[in-house]
Design a protein around this motif. Sequence first.
Motif, PDB file in Angstrom:
ATOM      1  N   UNK A 154      17.241 -56.547  19.003  1.00  0.00           N
ATOM      2  CA  UNK A 154      16.873 -57.967  19.011  1.00  0.00           C
ATOM      3  C   UNK A 154      17.521 -58.689  20.193  1.00  0.00           C
ATOM      4  N   UNK A 155      18.768 -58.318  20.470  1.00  0.00           N
ATOM      5  CA  UNK A 155      19.515 -58.949  21.572  1.00  0.00           C
ATOM      6  C   UNK A 155      18.811 -58.657  22.903  1.00  0.00           C
ATOM      7  N   UNK A 156      18.415 -57.413  23.093  1.00  0.00           N
ATOM      8  CA  UNK A 156      17.744 -57.020  24.343  1.00  0.00           C
ATOM      9  C   UNK A 156      16.424 -57.768  24.525  1.00  0.00           C
ATOM     10  N   UNK A 157      15.715 -57.974  23.428  1.00  0.00           N
ATOM     11  CA  UNK A 157      14.426 -58.694  23.508  1.00  0.00           C
ATOM     12  C   UNK A 157      14.672 -60.125  23.998  1.00  0.00           C
ATOM     13  N   UNK A 158      15.691 -60.772  23.435  1.00  0.00           N
ATOM     14  CA  UNK A 158      15.995 -62.163  23.828  1.00  0.00           C
ATOM     15  C   UNK A 158      16.425 -62.227  25.294  1.00  0.00           C
ATOM     16  N   UNK A 159      17.270 -61.320  25.719  1.00  0.00           N
ATOM     17  CA  UNK A 159      17.751 -61.329  27.110  1.00  0.00           C
ATOM     18  C   UNK A 159      16.598 -61.082  28.080  1.00  0.00           C
ATOM     19  N   UNK A 160      15.727 -60.173  27.695  1.00  0.00           N
ATOM     20  CA  UNK A 160      14.568 -59.869  28.540  1.00  0.00           C
ATOM     21  C   UNK A 160      13.679 -61.108  28.696  1.00  0.00           C
ATOM     22  N   UNK A 161      13.453 -61.788  27.585  1.00  0.00           N
ATOM     23  CA  UNK A 161      12.605 -62.986  27.580  1.00  0.00           C
ATOM     24  C   UNK A 161      13.210 -64.064  28.493  1.00  0.00           C
ATOM     25  N   UNK A 162      14.543 -64.273  28.380  1.00  0.00           N
ATOM     26  CA  UNK A 162      15.200 -65.301  29.183  1.00  0.00           C
ATOM     27  C   UNK A 162      15.221 -64.911  30.663  1.00  0.00           C
ATOM     28  N   UNK A 163      15.449 -63.642  30.955  1.00  0.00           N
ATOM     29  CA  UNK A 163      15.462 -63.185  32.350  1.00  0.00           C
ATOM     30  C   UNK A 163      14.098 -63.417  32.987  1.00  0.00           C
ATOM     31  N   UNK A 164      13.045 -63.211  32.220  1.00  0.00           N
ATOM     32  CA  UNK A 164      11.683 -63.396  32.708  1.00  0.00           C
ATOM     33  C   UNK A 164      11.428 -64.875  33.003  1.00  0.00           C
ATOM     34  N   UNK A 165      11.908 -65.739  32.087  1.00  0.00           N
ATOM     35  CA  UNK A 165      11.748 -67.179  32.267  1.00  0.00           C
ATOM     36  C   UNK A 165      12.430 -67.650  33.543  1.00  0.00           C
TER      37      UNK A 165
END
Length: 174
Positions: A154-165
């Motif tokens: 779950x943590x990796x999904x959130x970090x990936x989403x924010x990095x993309x933003x």
Amino acid sequence: MSIKHIITVPDETLKKISEPVEKVGENEKKLIKDLFETMYQSKGIGLAAVQVGVLKRILVIDVSNKNEKKEPLCFINPKINKLSDETAIYEEGCLSIPDTFIEIERPKICEVEYVDINGKIKNLKCDGLLSTCLQHEINHLDGKLIIDHLSKLKRDIIIKKISKLKKNPDRILV
Ligand code: NI
């Protein structure tokens, strides 16, 4: 006074452990003013020095309601001496993790020893929102974030989403 840039995940600085403050001097006092100004401007209720890239054990909090008088609180070298068995759950956000809210269960009451802006040692017993906010901010000083309460997946999904933003600036049509 100046408004500082708040660093966000996945900046590695957020994982570092902040150093104790030996003396509350002019630099620390200026930093505290900047932290308050940055926190109020960002509409947050707490901010730790590490979030503006300064690895000192300093944090500021104001949990007063919007319409009430401001209640600025500053904690230097805060140390939790006691935590209750009773817990409370809040949906927590973090200025370093944009657009993310996570339900977190923490001890409801905490007793903290800290140094105030005048260099005096103080003790405070807190409950409710202040207790949760203080525990969240002290976690920052130890390099711990709300996403660390989640599974790695779950943590990796959130970090990936924010990095993309971060890479894609807001698209506007005017
Ligand atoms: Ni935070």
